[in-house]
Scaffold this active site. Structure first.
Site, mmCIF file in Angstrom:
data_model
loop_
_atom_site.group_PDB
_atom_site.id
_atom_site.type_symbol
_atom_site.label_atom_id
_atom_site.label_comp_id
_atom_site.label_asym_id
_atom_site.label_seq_id
_atom_site.Cartn_x
_atom_site.Cartn_y
_atom_site.Cartn_z
ATOM 1 C CD GLN A 127 -26.568 114.603 -26.900
ATOM 2 O OE1 GLN A 127 -26.893 113.706 -27.655
ATOM 3 N NE2 GLN A 127 -27.207 114.844 -25.768
ATOM 4 C CB SER A 130 -22.399 112.005 -21.291
ATOM 5 O OG SER A 130 -23.796 111.809 -21.381
ATOM 6 C CD GLU A 245 -34.799 113.020 -33.042
ATOM 7 O OE1 GLU A 245 -35.117 111.923 -33.502
ATOM 8 O OE2 GLU A 245 -34.919 114.078 -33.692
ATOM 9 C CG ASN A 376 -33.459 101.260 -18.248
ATOM 10 O OD1 ASN A 376 -33.337 102.232 -19.001
ATOM 11 N ND2 ASN A 376 -33.761 100.057 -18.702
ATOM 12 C CD GLU A 377 -30.225 100.745 -13.143
ATOM 13 O OE1 GLU A 377 -30.000 99.537 -13.317
ATOM 14 O OE2 GLU A 377 -29.908 101.624 -13.979
#
Length: 412
Positions: A127, A130, A245, A376-377
């Site tokens: 993938q 990013s 997914e 998570n932020e």
């Protein structure tokens, strides 16, 4: 919420469990989403091909490509759970994401070219989403693809590419219209990782392993026929495939129960003030709290399945589940390291390390779960804005009319 299984689904589970016991390629010795050592890759590829051949992967694909669209929608979850329960290797690579994009947005030629090679494991996908400046905010990606004759020419960089060093194909997002708004002007491509100008540099992490890679593109030519979907419509393609997914969530729940059982055994075998740690009240309270959270996580997984079946999914479901799991996983494995006292400083290279240093490796890796798939932020902001309807966060210094953050979550 309906969590009960069915006789048919349990019969399928028994079939999967027996298959895994017979064909699995051995124990996966490291926690988390890890890349196999090069020497393991032939066995891993053979294992993936067997799972497809047996009908345990690609279940939702079109029937003409080996899928069983009439299968129970929870069968992929069962497969993921049984692989995790056996502590063996799950399918590696980004085939689930890439195949979803190809099936929903690709051409007939794409499906005929790519799907059979995914099934046979001839092609392992990675993938390529990013970037150094575009992780949780994927829409900020800057890798460029410009049209030139029958090709697109790509320049730029990706990072945190899991299994990039093993991949034959890449599911790439690149900006094809730099003048368009942030979420527009992005195109999805199928990239042959052997193309001239592609350079893969494995990254060595704090664990000592190389699970990720950074990938550089220097004048890489991709045939225009390898565009997945429409040019400049890659954001929609990517978001759709990411939504397909979900079975990995079920596997993570099984892994937490396994780690909890390991923690109990560790507490029985470890001493605190001359007594088994399990007899220490503070240790028992800690394990009791962790056990409660593990069961809460299982309930959240069950709720997600129920909503999936009834098509009542809510915007915050995935973000909440990922936040809860990743922070619980960190606390659980950190407790395993602390229980060892000074032996917690040992690593897997030390012959005296408890469980071969598994706890230490899992502890070091656990922070990756709080970042991968969206920090998570950022996910907490998504929960606030999309789940609770709170006002959108604005960029610092932009004022009340400033541009809101996209909150888009990038993959690896």
């Amino acid at each position: 919420m309906q969590l009960e299984s069915t006789p048919e689904l349990e019969a399928f589970r028994d079939k999967v469990r027996a298959f895994v016991a017979e064909h699995a390629p051995g124990t996966k010795t490291h926690a988390g989403v890890r890349a196999p050592a090069p020497g393991l890759m032939p066995a891993i590829r053979a294992w993936i091909a067997k799972l497809y051949e047996a009908g345990f992967l690609g279940i939702t694909w079109p029937a003409e490509y080996g899928g069983r669209p009439d299968a129970h929608p929870l069968e992929p979850f069962v497969v993921a759970e049984e692989i995790a329960r056996a502590r063996t290797w799950p399918p590696v690579g980004a085939a689930a994401l890439a195949s979803a994009a190809v099936i929903d947005y690709g051409t007939d030629d794409h499906r005929a070219r790519f799907l059979p090679r995914i099934r046979s494991s001839e092609d392992l996908w990675c993938q390529l989403f990013s970037e150094p400046g575009a992780g949780s905010d994927l829409a900020a990606l800057r890798t460029r693809a410009r049209g030139e004759g029958e090709d697109f020419v790509v320049d730029g960089q990706k990072v945190w590419t899991t299994n990039g060093q093993h991949a034959d194909m890449g599911y790439l997002l690149a900006r094809t219209d730099p003048t368009a708004s942030k979420h527009q002007g992005i195109t999805a491509f199928a990239l042959d990782m052997r193309s001239p100008g592609v350079e893969v540099r494995p990254l060595r992490e704090i664990t000592g392993t190389t699970d990720f890679a950074e990938v550089f593109f220097d004048g890489v030519r991709i045939p225009a026929a390898n565009v997945i979907g429409e040019v400049n419509d890659g954001w929609r393609v990517a978001m759709s495939s990411l939504g397909h997914e979900r079975s990995g969530v079920a596997a993570r729940g099984v892994e937490l129960f396994a780690s909890l059982e390991d923690l109990l055994r560790l507490a029985e075998d470890t001493s605190v003030s001359g007594r088994p740690a399990l007899e220490d009240s503070a240790t028992r309270q800690l394990i009791g709290e962790l056990a409660t959270r593990v069961h809460v996580n299982a309930a959240m997984v069950g709720l997600g399945r129920s909503r999936l079946l009834h098509r009542t999914e809510q915007p915050a479901d995935a973000a909440l589940g990922k936040i809860f799991f990743s922070e619980l996983n960190h606390d659980l494995v950190a407790s395993g390291v602390r229980l060892q006292g000074v032996d917690g400083l040992l690593t897997e290279d030390d012959p005296d390390a408890v469980a071969g240093g598994w706890w230490q490796d899992a502890h070091l890796y656990s922070r990756a779960y709080t970042i991968a798939g969206g920090a998570n932020e950022v996910l907490r902001t998504q929960v606030a804005e999309r789940g609770l309807g709170l006002p959108r966060e604005t960029s610092p210094g932009s004022g009340p009319q400033g541009e809101a953050r996209s909150g888009a979550v990038g993959g690896r």
